[in-house]
Design an enzyme around this catalytic site. Structure first.
Site, short mmCIF file in Angstrom:
data_model
loop_
_atom_site.label_atom_id
_atom_site.label_comp_id
_atom_site.label_asym_id
_atom_site.label_seq_id
_atom_site.Cartn_x
_atom_site.Cartn_y
_atom_site.Cartn_z
N GLU A 50 0.81 -1.23 0.00
CA GLU A 50 0.00 0.00 0.00
C GLU A 50 0.85 1.28 0.00
O GLU A 50 0.43 2.31 -0.51
CB GLU A 50 -0.95 0.02 1.20
CG GLU A 50 -2.12 -0.94 1.08
CD GLU A 50 -1.80 -2.33 1.61
OE1 GLU A 50 -0.61 -2.61 1.90
OE2 GLU A 50 -2.74 -3.15 1.73
N PHE A 112 -11.32 -7.24 13.96
CA PHE A 112 -10.26 -7.70 13.06
C PHE A 112 -9.97 -6.62 12.02
O PHE A 112 -10.88 -6.08 11.40
CB PHE A 112 -10.70 -9.00 12.37
CG PHE A 112 -9.70 -9.50 11.36
CD1 PHE A 112 -8.44 -9.93 11.76
CD2 PHE A 112 -10.01 -9.53 10.00
CE1 PHE A 112 -7.52 -10.38 10.83
CE2 PHE A 112 -9.09 -9.97 9.07
CZ PHE A 112 -7.84 -10.40 9.48
N GLN A 113 -8.70 -6.32 11.83
CA GLN A 113 -8.24 -5.29 10.89
C GLN A 113 -8.86 -3.93 11.14
O GLN A 113 -9.13 -3.17 10.23
CB GLN A 113 -8.47 -5.74 9.43
CG GLN A 113 -7.57 -6.92 9.05
CD GLN A 113 -7.46 -7.16 7.57
OE1 GLN A 113 -8.38 -6.91 6.82
NE2 GLN A 113 -6.31 -7.68 7.15
N LYS A 162 -17.28 -0.67 5.94
CA LYS A 162 -17.73 -1.67 4.97
C LYS A 162 -19.25 -1.65 4.78
O LYS A 162 -19.75 -1.69 3.65
CB LYS A 162 -17.29 -3.06 5.44
CG LYS A 162 -17.63 -4.16 4.44
CD LYS A 162 -16.95 -5.47 4.78
CE LYS A 162 -17.23 -6.49 3.67
NZ LYS A 162 -16.46 -7.72 3.87
N MET A 478 24.55 8.43 2.21
CA MET A 478 24.49 9.71 2.94
C MET A 478 24.77 9.49 4.42
O MET A 478 25.40 10.32 5.07
CB MET A 478 23.12 10.36 2.72
CG MET A 478 23.06 11.82 3.12
SD MET A 478 24.27 12.84 2.25
CE MET A 478 23.28 13.53 0.93
#
Lengths: 570, 163
Positions: A50, A112-113, A162, A478
Site C-alpha cells: 500500500e 479484526f483489521q 464496509k 548519505m
C-alpha cells in the site's frame, strides 16, 4: 438513481475524471473493488504494497496537475499507506486516499483489521473524513477532491466503513461545493504587491528564491518571464527544480545543504530576497540565526499564511496563489517605467560570477571506477534533458538534483520534505502511466530501491518501461558520509552486506538487468536502455565509487556561507 | 505572554482532537481549553488559554486558521475582554467550620448549592485569580474535591466573534 455506497464511490471517481486508482484490495473494501470491476472508465493499478500505492498516486500527481488517487483496505492497509500520505503532505501534493473501515457496528470494538485510520492520519493529512452514512459519500468525496487541489494542496483521506459501502441511496454528485470555514486566498494583496515591486526595482543585490509552490501552481512560465524581465539571479530549491530553466545563465543552481556556492552566497548576501512558494526549510537556509545576520528585506509569496514568518522574519508578506501574484507583479512592472538599476545589477553579477568561477560542482572523474556524478551527467545527455526523473533519498538524490539539469517543471519527482526512501520506483510508475510517451528514469541507490523493490512486479504486470539507474555504492551513502564527517568514521550499520545481484533480480521479475562496472560502459548501457530496450523496464546496476561524497555541503546547524566545497576543504 | 484565543469551529466529530492535536504536535502550550456549542448548533466556540512569544502566538493563530473546520480565530486578549471560570468545590462542613465556610462563601459572592450534614458544595465564578483566592482563603484540610471549567472569554463592547 439508487446505488450502493461502493458504486457511488466509483461514480464519484468517474465524475472527477480519475484515470487511475492505485490500490490493494482487502476485506473492508471488497464492495468497492466489486464496483470497480464492473466498469471500465476508472482503471485500477494493483501494487504490491500500500505504501507504493500512495507513492504511485503521488508520482502521478507530481508529474501532472491532477489529483492522485489511492484505495486501501482497513487496518494494515491503511497503516501501510501512512508513509505515503505523510510524504505527500510534506510536499503539498494533491491526493485523495480512500480507505476501507470495519463495519460501523464494529468500530471501537477492536475488530479484526480495525485501526483508527482518521486518528492515525490526522497529523499528516490536509483533512480527513469518516463517512458514517451512505448519503454522505458523494458530498464527502466532492469535498475531498476540492480540498486536495485548492489552496495549499495536500492529501485528503476518506474512510468508509464496509457496511456503508453496501448500503444504498440515491446518487447525485454535487455540482458546487461551499465550505464556510475554507476559503483560501488566491489573489495577493495589491498594496503589498506594489510594495514588493518597488523593493525589487530598488534592490542593489536582488535574489529570487523559489520552491515547490511554483511547480504546484503552474507558475514556471510567469516566474521565468519575471526573472528575465528583471535580470535577477535565481535559485530553485530541491522541490522547485524546473521552475526556471536550469541551463539559463541567470540560474545559480540549488540552494541549501547541498546547494551551489554561488546560490548560497547570493542568498546570504542579497539585500532583497524574493521568496516564491518556498518556505525557508532548514535544509535550505541552514541556521536561521546565521541567516538573519545580514540585513536584507524579504518578500515572501505563499498561499499558506502559516508558512510566512514561520522560520524567518518577513518584511513584505503576500498571501496568494504564486501564479496570480507573479502575473500581477509582471503587469505592474511592465505598465510602469521603472527598471532595475543596470549599474547595481552589473556589480552584483560580477560578484556572482566570481563565486560561480569556483566551479563548486566540479568532481574528479576516473577511467577506473564509475563516478556517480558521471552517471547522472550521462543520463542527462542521453535523454536530452527531457526525461521525467524520479529519485529516492540519499547521496544519489543530491547528485541527481545537482547534475541533471531540469529546464521544465514536473520533470523532477522527489520526496523533499519527508525524505522518504523507497519513493523512486513508485513515483516512476505513476509518472509513466500519466505520461506514457515520455522517458521516465528513476535514479536510486541500492538501499533506497530495496525499500519498495517488490514493485518490479507491478511494473511487469502493467508493462511500465521505466529505466532504473541504481547508483550502487554498497553503502547507505548519505549516512556513511555523515559518519565519515561527523562521527569519526565509525560506519555504524551503514554498510549494505549481502546485496542481491540486481540485474538477475530484475530478470527474475521478467525485466532487463544490466550490470555496469566500467566508466566506459556507462553511456553505451544507458543508450541501450533507452533504444534497444525502449519498451522494457531496464534495471541498470552501476557499480559506483563507494567513497564518493556529496559536495558542496553546509553542515546542519551552520550558516549558508560556511560551506565545505570539496573533500580538500576538510 | 499569556493569551486567550477564541475560535469558532464546525460542530463535527473529531474537531476538538484536531485542535488539541495541533497543539501537542507543534509543541504549543495549552493552559486551558473550553468548548461548547453556540446559539448556532452547527458551530462550537472554543476558548484556549495559551502562552508564548509573539511569533509563537502568530503561528498558533495561523495554524488554527489552517484547520479546515475552523471558521474564525481571534486573540481576544489583544484588547479589553472578560474572562470567567466556574468552580465547584466540595468542602467539609461540620461544627464551627460550617459557619466559617458560609461566611467566606458570602464574601466571595459564591453560592452554596448542595448541603449535607457534613459537606457543602460551593459554586463560584470569576476570573482565575478570584477562584485561586477563594481556595487560598479556605483551610486546605476542608477541601474534599475541586472542579474548574477552564476559562471562557468574550470581548468587551463592539468586539464580537460571530460569523
Amino acid at each position: 438513481m439508487v446505488l450502493t455506497g461502493a458504486e457511488i464511490v466509483i461514480r464519484c471517481l468517474q465524475e472527477e475524471k480519475v484515470e487511475y486508482v492505485f490500490g490493494y484490495p482487502g476485506g473492508a473494501v471488497l464492495f468497492i473493488y466489486d464496483a470497480l470491476f464492473q466498469q471500465e472508465q476508472v482503471r485500477h493499478v494493483l501494487v504490491r504494497h500500500e505504501q507504493a500505492a500512495v507513492h504511485a498516486a503521488d508520482g502521478y500527481a507530481r508529474s501532472t496537475q491532477k489529483v492522485g488517487v489511492a484505495l486501501v483496505t482497513s487496518g494494515p492497509g491503511a497503516t501501510n499507506a501512512v508513509t505515503g500520505i505523510a510524504t505527500a503532505f510534506c510536499d503539498s501534493i494533491p491526493l485523495v486516499i480512500i480507505s476501507g473501515q470495519v463495519p460501523t457496528a464494529a468500530i471501537g470494538q477492536d475488530a479484526f483489521q480495525e485501526v483508527d485510520t482518521v486518528g492515525i492520519t490526522r497529523p499528516c493529512v490536509k483533512h480527513n473524513f469518516l463517512v458514517k452514512d451512505v448519503r454522505d459519500i458523494a458530498p464527502t468525496i466532492k469535498k475531498a477532491f476540492y480540498l486536495a487541489r485548492t489552496g495549499r494542496p495536500g492529501p485528503v483521506l476518506v474512510d468508509i466503513p464496509k457496511d456503508v459501502s453496501m448500503q444504498r441511496c440515491e446518487f447525485e454528485y454535487p455540482r458546487e461545493i461551499s465550505m464556510r470555514s475554507y476559503n483560501p486566498v488566491v489573489r495577493g494583496h495589491q498594496g503589498q504587491i506594489r510594495k514588493a515591486v518597488q523593493l525589487l526595482l530598488e534592490a542593489k543585490r536582488p535574489m529570487i528564491y523559489t520552491g515547490g509552490g511554483v511547480i504546484l501552481s503552474e507558475a514556471a512560465e510567469p516566474l521565468t518571464h519575471l526573472a528575465r524581465l528583471l535580470g535577477f539571479p535565481i535559485t530553485n530549491t530541491l522541490m522547485g527544480l524546473g521552475g526556471f530553466p536550469a541551463s539559463d545563465r541567470q540560474f545559480l543552481g540549488m540552494p541549501g545543504m547541498h546547494g551551489t556556492f554561488e546560490a548560497n552566497m547570493a542568498m546570504h548576501y542579497s539585500d532583497v530576497l524574493l521568496a516564491v512558494g518556498a518556505r525557508f526549510d532548514d535544509r535550505v537556509i541552514g541556521n536561521p540565526a546565521h541567516f538573519a545576520e545580514e540585513p536584507r528585506k524579504i518578500i515572501h509569496v505563499d498561499i499558506d499564511p502559516s508558512s510566512i514568518s514561520k522560520r524567518v522574519k518577513v518584511d513584505v508578506p503576500i498571501v496568494g496563489d504564486v501564479r496570480e501574484v507573479l502575473q500581477e507583479m509582471i503587469r505592474q512592472i511592465e505598465s510602469g517605467a521603472a527598471r532595475p538599476n543596470p549599474d547595481n545589477l552589473a556589480a552584483w553579477w560580477k560578484q556572482i560570477e566570481e563565486w560561480r568561477s569556483r566551479n563548486c560542482l566540479a568532481y574528479k572523474n576516473s577511467d577506473e571506477i564509475i563516478k556517480p556524478q558521471f552517471v547522472v551527467q550521462k543520463l542527462w545527455e542521453v535523454t536530452g534533458g527531457e526525461a521525467i526523473v524520479t529519485s529516492d533519498v540519499g547521496q544519489h538524490q543530491m547528485w541527481a538534483a545537482q547534475y541533471y539539469r531540469f529546464d521544465k517543471p514536473r520533470r523532477w519527482l522527489n520526496s523533499g520534505g519527508l525524505g522518504t526512501m523507497g519513493v523512486g520506483m513508485p513515483y516512476a510508475m505513476g509518472a509513466k502511466l500519466a505520461n506514457p510517451d515520455m522517458q521516465v528514469a528513476c535514479i536510486t541507490g541500492e538501499a533506497s530501491i530495496q525499500m519498495n523493490i517488490q514493485e518490479l512486479s507491478t511494473c511487469k504486470q502493467f508493462r511500465l518501461p521505466i529505466k532504473i539507474c541504481n547508483l550502487n555504492n554498497r553503502y547507505l551513502g548519505m549516512v556513511r558520509q555523515w559518519q565519515e564527517l561527523f562521527h569519526g568514521g565509525r560506519y555504524s550499520e551503514s554498510y549494505m552486506d549481502s546485496l542481491p545481484d540486481f540485474a538477475k533480480l530484475a530478470e527474475a521479475y521478467g525485466h532487463v538487468g544490466i550490470r555496469v562496472d566500467r566508466p566506459a560502459d556507462v553511456e553505451p548501457a544507458l543508450r541501450e536502455a533507452f533504444t534497444r530496450h525502449k519498451d522494457e523496464l531496464v534495471f541498470l546496476d552501476f557499480q559506483v565509487d563507494p567513497t564518493e561524497n556529496v559536495y558542496p555541503m553546509v553542515q546542519g546547524g551552520k550558516g549558508l556561507t560556511e560551506m565545505i566545497l570539496s573533500a580538500e576543504d576538510l | 505572554m499569556r493569551h486567550v484565543i477564541s475560535l469558532l469551529i464546525e460542530n463535527e466529530a473529531g474537531a476538538l482532537s484536531r485542535v488539541s492535536g495541533l497543539f501537542s504536535a507543534r509543541g504549543y502550550n495549552i493552559e486551558s481549553l473550553t468548548v461548547a456549542p453556540t446559539e448556532d448548533a452547527s458551530m462550537s466556540r472554543m476558548t484556549i488559554v495559551t502562552s508564548g512569544s509573539d511569533d509563537i502566538i502568530e503561528q498558533i493563530t495561523k495554524q488554527l486558521n489552517k484547520l479546515v473546520e475552523v471558521v474564525k480565530v481571534v486573540d481576544i486578549s489583544e484588547a479589553a475582554h472578560i474572562e470567567r471560570e466556574l468552580m465547584l468545590i466540595k468542602l467539609r462542613a461540620t461544627g464551627k467550620d460550617r459557619e466559617e465556610v458560609k461566611r467566606t462563601a458570602d464574601i466571595f459572592r459564591a453560592r452554596i448549592i448542595d448541603v449535607t450534614e457534613t459537606s457543602y458544595v460551593v459554586e463560584l465564578t470569576g476570573n482565575q485569580a478570584k477562584l485561586d483566592a477563594f481556595i487560598g482563603a479556605i483551610d486546605n484540610d476542608l477541601i474534599l474535591e475541586t472542579v474548574r471549567s477552564g476559562i471562557c472569554g468574550i470581548g468587551r463592547g463592539d468586539r464580537i466573534l460571530k460569523l
